[in-house]
Design a protein around this motif. Structure first.
Motif, mmCIF file in Angstrom:
data_model
loop_
_atom_site.group_PDB
_atom_site.id
_atom_site.type_symbol
_atom_site.label_atom_id
_atom_site.label_comp_id
_atom_site.label_asym_id
_atom_site.label_seq_id
_atom_site.Cartn_x
_atom_site.Cartn_y
_atom_site.Cartn_z
ATOM 1 N N TYR A 130 18.556 -52.177 82.398
ATOM 2 C CA TYR A 130 17.122 -52.527 82.376
ATOM 3 C C TYR A 130 16.545 -52.322 80.985
ATOM 4 N N LEU A 131 16.884 -51.208 80.363
ATOM 5 C CA LEU A 131 16.324 -50.870 79.041
ATOM 6 C C LEU A 131 16.861 -51.803 77.955
ATOM 7 N N GLU A 171 27.061 -27.159 77.953
ATOM 8 C CA GLU A 171 26.334 -26.281 77.025
ATOM 9 C C GLU A 171 24.976 -25.879 77.576
ATOM 10 N N LEU A 172 24.492 -26.599 78.582
ATOM 11 C CA LEU A 172 23.142 -26.351 79.095
ATOM 12 C C LEU A 172 23.197 -25.884 80.544
ATOM 13 N N ASP A 173 22.265 -25.022 80.886
ATOM 14 C CA ASP A 173 22.091 -24.526 82.258
ATOM 15 C C ASP A 173 20.643 -24.823 82.631
ATOM 16 N N VAL A 174 20.425 -25.945 83.317
ATOM 17 C CA VAL A 174 19.049 -26.351 83.657
ATOM 18 C C VAL A 174 18.540 -25.447 84.781
ATOM 19 N N ARG A 175 17.575 -24.614 84.447
ATOM 20 C CA ARG A 175 17.110 -23.584 85.384
ATOM 21 C C ARG A 175 15.941 -24.079 86.234
ATOM 22 N N ALA A 176 15.212 -25.105 85.706
ATOM 23 C CA ALA A 176 14.067 -25.651 86.453
ATOM 24 C C ALA A 176 13.674 -26.981 85.839
ATOM 25 N N ILE A 177 13.050 -27.789 86.688
ATOM 26 C CA ILE A 177 12.471 -29.059 86.232
ATOM 27 C C ILE A 177 10.992 -29.035 86.609
ATOM 28 N N THR A 178 10.123 -29.242 85.617
ATOM 29 C CA THR A 178 8.684 -29.326 85.907
ATOM 30 C C THR A 178 8.230 -30.737 85.577
ATOM 31 N N VAL A 179 7.356 -31.267 86.413
ATOM 32 C CA VAL A 179 6.956 -32.665 86.301
ATOM 33 C C VAL A 179 5.532 -32.773 85.763
ATOM 34 N N VAL A 180 5.372 -33.708 84.828
ATOM 35 C CA VAL A 180 4.062 -33.920 84.185
ATOM 36 C C VAL A 180 3.715 -35.405 84.271
ATOM 37 N N PRO A 181 2.454 -35.769 84.464
ATOM 38 C CA PRO A 181 2.087 -37.187 84.497
ATOM 39 C C PRO A 181 2.192 -37.784 83.093
ATOM 40 N N GLY A 182 2.625 -39.009 83.028
ATOM 41 C CA GLY A 182 2.760 -39.696 81.735
ATOM 42 C C GLY A 182 3.218 -41.120 81.977
ATOM 43 N N ASN A 183 4.522 -41.327 81.953
ATOM 44 C CA ASN A 183 5.042 -42.686 82.216
ATOM 45 C C ASN A 183 4.567 -43.189 83.576
ATOM 46 N N VAL A 184 4.511 -42.255 84.527
ATOM 47 C CA VAL A 184 4.045 -42.568 85.888
ATOM 48 C C VAL A 184 3.084 -41.462 86.342
ATOM 49 N N THR A 185 2.479 -41.649 87.484
ATOM 50 C CA THR A 185 1.567 -40.620 87.991
ATOM 51 C C THR A 185 2.365 -39.362 88.344
ATOM 52 N N ASP A 204 8.329 -36.644 82.497
ATOM 53 C CA ASP A 204 7.470 -37.631 83.178
ATOM 54 C C ASP A 204 8.337 -38.836 83.558
ATOM 55 N N PRO A 205 9.283 -38.629 84.499
ATOM 56 C CA PRO A 205 10.360 -39.615 84.748
ATOM 57 C C PRO A 205 9.853 -40.921 85.339
ATOM 58 N N GLY A 206 10.192 -41.954 84.624
ATOM 59 C CA GLY A 206 10.548 -42.277 83.238
ATOM 60 C C GLY A 206 12.046 -42.617 83.115
ATOM 61 N N THR A 207 12.266 -43.827 82.558
ATOM 62 C CA THR A 207 13.632 -44.325 82.410
ATOM 63 C C THR A 207 14.427 -43.491 81.418
ATOM 64 N N ASP A 208 13.874 -43.264 80.206
ATOM 65 C CA ASP A 208 14.668 -42.468 79.258
ATOM 66 C C ASP A 208 14.699 -41.009 79.661
ATOM 67 N N ASP A 209 13.656 -40.574 80.420
ATOM 68 C CA ASP A 209 13.714 -39.235 81.012
ATOM 69 C C ASP A 209 14.923 -39.111 81.940
ATOM 70 N N ALA A 210 15.186 -40.173 82.704
ATOM 71 C CA ALA A 210 16.311 -40.163 83.643
ATOM 72 C C ALA A 210 17.621 -40.017 82.898
ATOM 73 N N LEU A 211 17.779 -40.756 81.805
ATOM 74 C CA LEU A 211 18.997 -40.636 80.989
ATOM 75 C C LEU A 211 19.114 -39.212 80.447
ATOM 76 N N ALA A 212 17.972 -38.667 80.018
ATOM 77 C CA ALA A 212 17.963 -37.315 79.444
ATOM 78 C C ALA A 212 18.329 -36.272 80.492
ATOM 79 N N ALA A 246 2.778 -45.946 82.149
ATOM 80 C CA ALA A 246 3.572 -46.910 81.352
ATOM 81 C C ALA A 246 4.579 -47.665 82.209
ATOM 82 N N GLU A 247 4.124 -48.113 83.391
ATOM 83 C CA GLU A 247 5.017 -48.941 84.216
ATOM 84 C C GLU A 247 5.405 -50.220 83.470
ATOM 85 N N PHE A 248 4.577 -50.603 82.515
ATOM 86 C CA PHE A 248 4.887 -51.782 81.669
ATOM 87 C C PHE A 248 6.278 -51.636 81.059
ATOM 88 N N TRP A 249 6.626 -50.406 80.656
ATOM 89 C CA TRP A 249 7.911 -50.153 79.987
ATOM 90 C C TRP A 249 8.978 -49.624 80.956
#
Ligand code: RIB
Ligand code: CA
Length: 347
Positions: free
Chosen positions: A245-246, A50-64, A33-41, A101-104
């Motif tokens: 920012y963080l 070590e990782l092979d990111v095969r897909a990214i799925t987006v979920v509402p949370g920090n932002v819509t 739910d990107p997201g500042t710490d999501d971006a770092l992650a 959570a735009e506040f954060w």
């Protein structure tokens, strides 16, 4: 004869060396739910061999959901990874209204950093369907790394429970066994969809909970920010801006650094020895007046059996409760933060 054996060994060695890194890397679906710490992650995941990111799925949370999708597409474009499918998922939690959570995280969810428009196109699949499809296409190979509310993961399980024994592992950022961050009891990802979280925790797959207990011990401070400030590159400079920012936001609340909640979940996928994670049974409270969204962990694996005798109950036995999660309780924070900086520097 020895000559032939030598040649066979040589060929086998060459073949082993010839295996591309991605073929041995851990296949990951990143739900976010990107997201500042999501971006770092995400940037840590994309820059970890070590990782092979095969897909990214987006979920509402920090932002819509729509803002999160835009952010994810801009980030994979920044990283020149349009090869990775980015799919929209749920548009709201299963049974409650979304709490953003735009506040954060800033108005756009990425520390108000305006990335260039994405060169990448959204994948046409619904996120949970993409998870189902990819798990069936690579049984026992996919590690799910959800770092937002667990709505998409729960929807995937509800739609096709047969994926549970086919998923290699779930490594999630969420929960806490010592109090919350949105209130006294609940951590944000769980709080934003407790019913989804309970489905995920009870599904029966190998699950590692990377919660506040270790995130709050892993603070990205000005020391690490300064290290990222010594080098440059598109990803390096983006992460520096988000990191600044963080760190500045944390200082406003009297903290020496920003908790690396989501990045640490990726860190555990990269190297599980970074954390100490005893097995426990975890339930998610969905009804408590003060505790809705709490991850309730049974440290001892036992429940007292109370038997009615006349007008009162008597404890007569202890019943074992099977663990369903590895719960991270300690972390080698500096080793993780050095790993994080080393993977981002100069990218
Ligand atoms: O409680 C921290 C979690 O909530 C992190 O995933 C952060 O990105 C927010 O989603
Ligand atoms: Ca998140």
């Amino acid at each position: 004869m020895n000559h032939i054996i030598f040649q066979l060994v040589a060929v086998a060695t060459l073949l082993a060396c010839a295996v591309p890194a991605s073929a041995t890397a851990k296949k990951v679906i990143f739900d976010t739910d990107p997201g500042t710490d999501d971006a770092l992650a995400l940037m840590l995941a994309l820059n970890s061999p070590e990782l092979d990111v095969r897909a990214i799925t987006v979920v509402p949370g920090n932002v819509t959901a729509s803002q999160g999708l835009e952010n994810a597409l801009r980030m994979v474009s920044l990283a020149n990874r349009c090869d990775i499918p980015v799919a929209a998922g749920a548009q709201h939690p299963l049974f409650q209204k979304l709490i953003t959570a735009e506040f954060w995280h800033g108005k756009n969810g990425l520390a108000n950093v305006e990335l260039p428009a994405s060169k990448c196109k959204v994948d046409s699949h619904f996120g949970p369907d993409l998870i189902i499809q990819m798990v069936h296409a690579a049984p026992h190979e996919i590690t799910l790394v959800p770092v937002g509310p667990l709505t998409n993961i729960a929807l995937a399980v509800l739609k096709d429970p047969s994926i549970v024994p086919l998923v290699k592992e779930v490594i999630l950022m969420g929960g806490s066994i010592a109090g919350g961050n949105v209130n006294a009891a609940a951590e944000a990802n769980i709080y934003n969809d407790p019913e989804a979280a309970q489905i995920v925790f009870q599904a029966g797959w190998p699950l590692t909970m990377v919660g506040l207990d270790v995130g709050d011990k892993t603070l990205f401070s000005r020391k690490y920010l300064a290290q990222l400030g010594q080098t440059h590159g598109p990803v390096n400079d983006f992460i520096y801006a988000v990191g600044k920012y963080l760190v500045d936001l944390s200082a406003q609340f009297g903290s020496l650094g920003s908790p690396m909640y989501d990045p640490l979940a990726v860190g555990v996928a990269v190297d599980a020895t970074l954390v100490k994670a005893p097995e426990m049974h975890v339930d998610v409270e969905t009804r408590g007046e003060f505790t809705r969204g709490e991850t309730v962990a049974n440290r001892h694996g036992m429940v007292e059996r109370n038997v009615l005798h006349g007008n009162h109950y008597v404890i007569e036995a202890l019943d074992k409760v099977a663990p369903n999660a590895k719960v991270c309780v300690d972390v080698e924070a500096d080793r993780f933060l050095q790993l994080f900086v080393s993977r981002i520097k100069g990218k």
